[in-house]
Each structure stands twice: as C-alpha cells, then as structure tokens.
Design a protein around this motif. Structure first.
Motif, PDB file in Angstrom:
ATOM      1  N   LEU A  35      45.402  32.048  34.040  1.00 17.95           N
ATOM      2  CA  LEU A  35      44.326  32.969  33.639  1.00 17.95           C
ATOM      3  C   LEU A  35      43.369  33.239  34.803  1.00 17.95           C
ATOM      4  CD1 LEU A  35      43.511  31.734  30.022  1.00 17.95           C
ATOM      5  CD2 LEU A  35      44.567  33.882  30.695  1.00 17.95           C
ATOM      6  N   GLN A  36      43.171  32.241  35.653  1.00 17.89           N
ATOM      7  CA  GLN A  36      42.297  32.442  36.816  1.00 17.89           C
ATOM      8  C   GLN A  36      42.917  33.469  37.768  1.00 17.89           C
ATOM      9  OE1 GLN A  36      39.229  31.012  37.029  1.00 17.89           O
ATOM     10  NE2 GLN A  36      38.957  32.454  38.716  1.00 17.89           N
TER      11      GLN A  36
ATOM     12  N   LYS B 228      44.948  35.884  36.875  1.00 20.61           N
ATOM     13  CA  LYS B 228      44.819  37.185  36.220  1.00 20.61           C
ATOM     14  C   LYS B 228      43.393  37.702  36.352  1.00 20.61           C
ATOM     15  CE  LYS B 228      46.169  39.731  32.207  1.00 20.61           C
ATOM     16  NZ  LYS B 228      47.111  39.833  31.130  1.00 20.61           N
ATOM     17  N   SER B 229      42.434  36.815  36.258  1.00 18.88           N
ATOM     18  CA  SER B 229      41.038  37.198  36.412  1.00 18.88           C
ATOM     19  C   SER B 229      40.780  37.742  37.817  1.00 18.88           C
ATOM     20  CB  SER B 229      40.143  35.986  36.136  1.00 18.88           C
ATOM     21  OG  SER B 229      38.811  36.284  36.371  1.00 18.88           O
ATOM     22  N   ASP B 230      41.322  37.071  38.835  1.00 18.42           N
ATOM     23  CA  ASP B 230      41.164  37.553  40.209  1.00 18.42           C
ATOM     24  C   ASP B 230      41.805  38.926  40.388  1.00 18.42           C
ATOM     25  OD1 ASP B 230      39.860  35.197  40.779  1.00 18.42           O
ATOM     26  OD2 ASP B 230      41.645  34.227  41.654  1.00 18.42           O
TER      27      ASP B 230
ATOM     28  N   GLU C 198      39.623  41.551  38.864  1.00 16.07           N
ATOM     29  CA  GLU C 198      38.437  41.825  39.696  1.00 16.07           C
ATOM     30  C   GLU C 198      38.784  42.767  40.839  1.00 16.07           C
ATOM     31  OE1 GLU C 198      36.944  37.993  40.811  1.00 16.07           O
ATOM     32  OE2 GLU C 198      35.998  37.678  38.861  1.00 16.07           O
TER      33      GLU C 198
ATOM     34  N   GLU D 110      37.037  45.496  32.778  1.00 11.74           N
ATOM     35  CA  GLU D 110      35.900  44.583  32.565  1.00 11.74           C
ATOM     36  C   GLU D 110      35.962  43.920  31.195  1.00 11.74           C
ATOM     37  OE1 GLU D 110      32.569  47.137  33.321  1.00 11.74           O
ATOM     38  OE2 GLU D 110      32.472  46.576  35.450  1.00 11.74           O
TER      39      GLU D 110
ATOM     40  N   GLN E 226      38.751  43.299  29.512  1.00 11.61           N
ATOM     41  CA  GLN E 226      39.802  42.287  29.621  1.00 11.61           C
ATOM     42  C   GLN E 226      39.300  41.056  30.363  1.00 11.61           C
ATOM     43  OE1 GLN E 226      43.264  43.996  31.463  1.00 11.61           O
ATOM     44  NE2 GLN E 226      43.661  45.407  29.780  1.00 11.61           N
ATOM     45  N   LEU E 227      38.526  41.292  31.407  1.00 11.70           N
ATOM     46  CA  LEU E 227      37.972  40.191  32.196  1.00 11.70           C
ATOM     47  C   LEU E 227      37.037  39.332  31.355  1.00 11.70           C
ATOM     48  CD1 LEU E 227      37.991  39.021  35.058  1.00 11.70           C
ATOM     49  CD2 LEU E 227      36.017  40.464  35.564  1.00 11.70           C
ATOM     50  N   ASN E 228      36.232  39.968  30.501  1.00 10.97           N
ATOM     51  CA  ASN E 228      35.344  39.210  29.610  1.00 10.97           C
ATOM     52  C   ASN E 228      36.129  38.351  28.631  1.00 10.97           C
ATOM     53  OD1 ASN E 228      32.948  40.099  30.752  1.00 10.97           O
ATOM     54  ND2 ASN E 228      32.794  41.867  29.392  1.00 10.97           N
TER      55      ASN E 228
ATOM     56  N   ILE F   4      39.164  37.175  29.083  1.00 11.52           N
ATOM     57  CA  ILE F   4      39.793  36.088  29.849  1.00 11.52           C
ATOM     58  C   ILE F   4      38.768  35.020  30.193  1.00 11.52           C
ATOM     59  CG2 ILE F   4      40.832  35.540  32.083  1.00 11.52           C
ATOM     60  CD1 ILE F   4      42.433  38.135  31.828  1.00 11.52           C
ATOM     61  N   ASP F   5      37.544  35.439  30.530  1.00  9.70           N
ATOM     62  CA  ASP F   5      36.498  34.467  30.838  1.00  9.70           C
ATOM     63  C   ASP F   5      36.179  33.597  29.624  1.00  9.70           C
ATOM     64  OD1 ASP F   5      36.284  35.226  33.469  1.00  9.70           O
ATOM     65  OD2 ASP F   5      34.587  36.586  33.133  1.00  9.70           O
TER      66      ASP F   5
END
Length: 161
Positions: A66-67, A69-71, A74, A106, A108-110, A112-113
C-alpha cells in the motif's frame, strides 16, 4: 408438488427400476440424504490458524504494498498538477480533466492512508500481544524453577539433619 413427485418417481424407475430400490417412496433419495448428513458429522478440514508471526509478516507485506501504491498515486497527482498548469487558460478542457483526475487520485490516496493507518494499528496490537505472551511465559517459568530448587534444598536439609 405432485408433479415433482411424479417426475421423481419416473426418474427413479427409469434409473433403478429393476435394481430393487423402492421407487414408490424415493428410497434412493433417502439413502443419499443420509450419506450426506453422515459425512457432515465429520465436518470439513479446518484450516490451521496462522501464527502471530505469520499475521505480522502478512500485515507488513500489505503495508509495504500500500505504501508503494501511495507513492505511485502521489507521483500521478504531481503529473496531473503539471498538466493542468501547462494547459492553463490555453486549453480549459484538458486542464479541467487533469484536475478531475487529480481529485480522484487524491480520494484514492485518502482511502489508502486510512487503510495504512488501520493496518499499522493492527500490526502494533499483534506485536504487543506477542510480547505480552512471551513475558507471561517467561514469568511462569521462574516459580517452577524455584519449586524445583526449594525441593532440592528440603531434601538436602532432611538428609543432613
């Protein structure tokens, strides 16, 4: 219901008519139902429960995935921002589409966070539980050793006096 009973009788007669199975009462179905019921008594094989170390490792793997994917998201957000700035007032449609994509990324990023946060809490809880289990195991062994030691002392005292 009557039609289905007749069809069942016909099927049984056609399949087992001369084999001695009583088609009138649907004995074939009675036998198979009892077999399936008997087999369910033994149950299915239960899957082995994963150890805490395995669960912690799986959580760490999921967390790293997940990290990554988060990168990636971004970088995509930064690309869409650059695209929107480059299009600017020249091509509003392209700029608006880039901003819409940026907004989706953004969101999706939220998500994932939030998932990363939950996984981190679960991993920490498992690690704490594992540590507590080890501490309790280690705390239980000294009294046993002490009992063995004191019983040896008692035996020595009895033989010396």
């Amino acid at each position: 219901a009557v039609y289905h009973a007749e069809v069942r009788k016909q099927c049984i007669n056609a399949e087992y008519g001369s084999s001695g199975i009583n088609a009138e009462y649907g004995q074939h179905y009675y036998i198979t139902n009892n077999l399936s019921r008997a087999m369910s008594w033994f149950g299915k094989k239960k899957e082995a429960t994963p150890s805490t170390a395995d669960a912690i490792q799986k959580l760490q793997e999921t967390e790293s995935m997940l990290q990554k994917k988060s990168d990636f998201l971004e970088t995509k957000i930064m690309q869409e921002m650059k695209t929107a700035k480059a299009a600017g007032m020249k091509n509003k449609r392209v700029a608006l589409n880039a901003l819409k994509k940026k907004k989706r990324y953004e969101e999706q990023l939220n998500k994932i966070d939030g998932t990363l946060c939950t996984i981190e809490f679960q991993r920490e809880a498992l690690e704490n539980a594992n540590t507590n289990t080890e501490v309790l195991k280690n705390m239980a062994s000294p009294p046993k050793r002490w009992r063995v030691h004191t019983s040896r002392l008692v035996i020595l005292i009895r033989y010396t006096t």
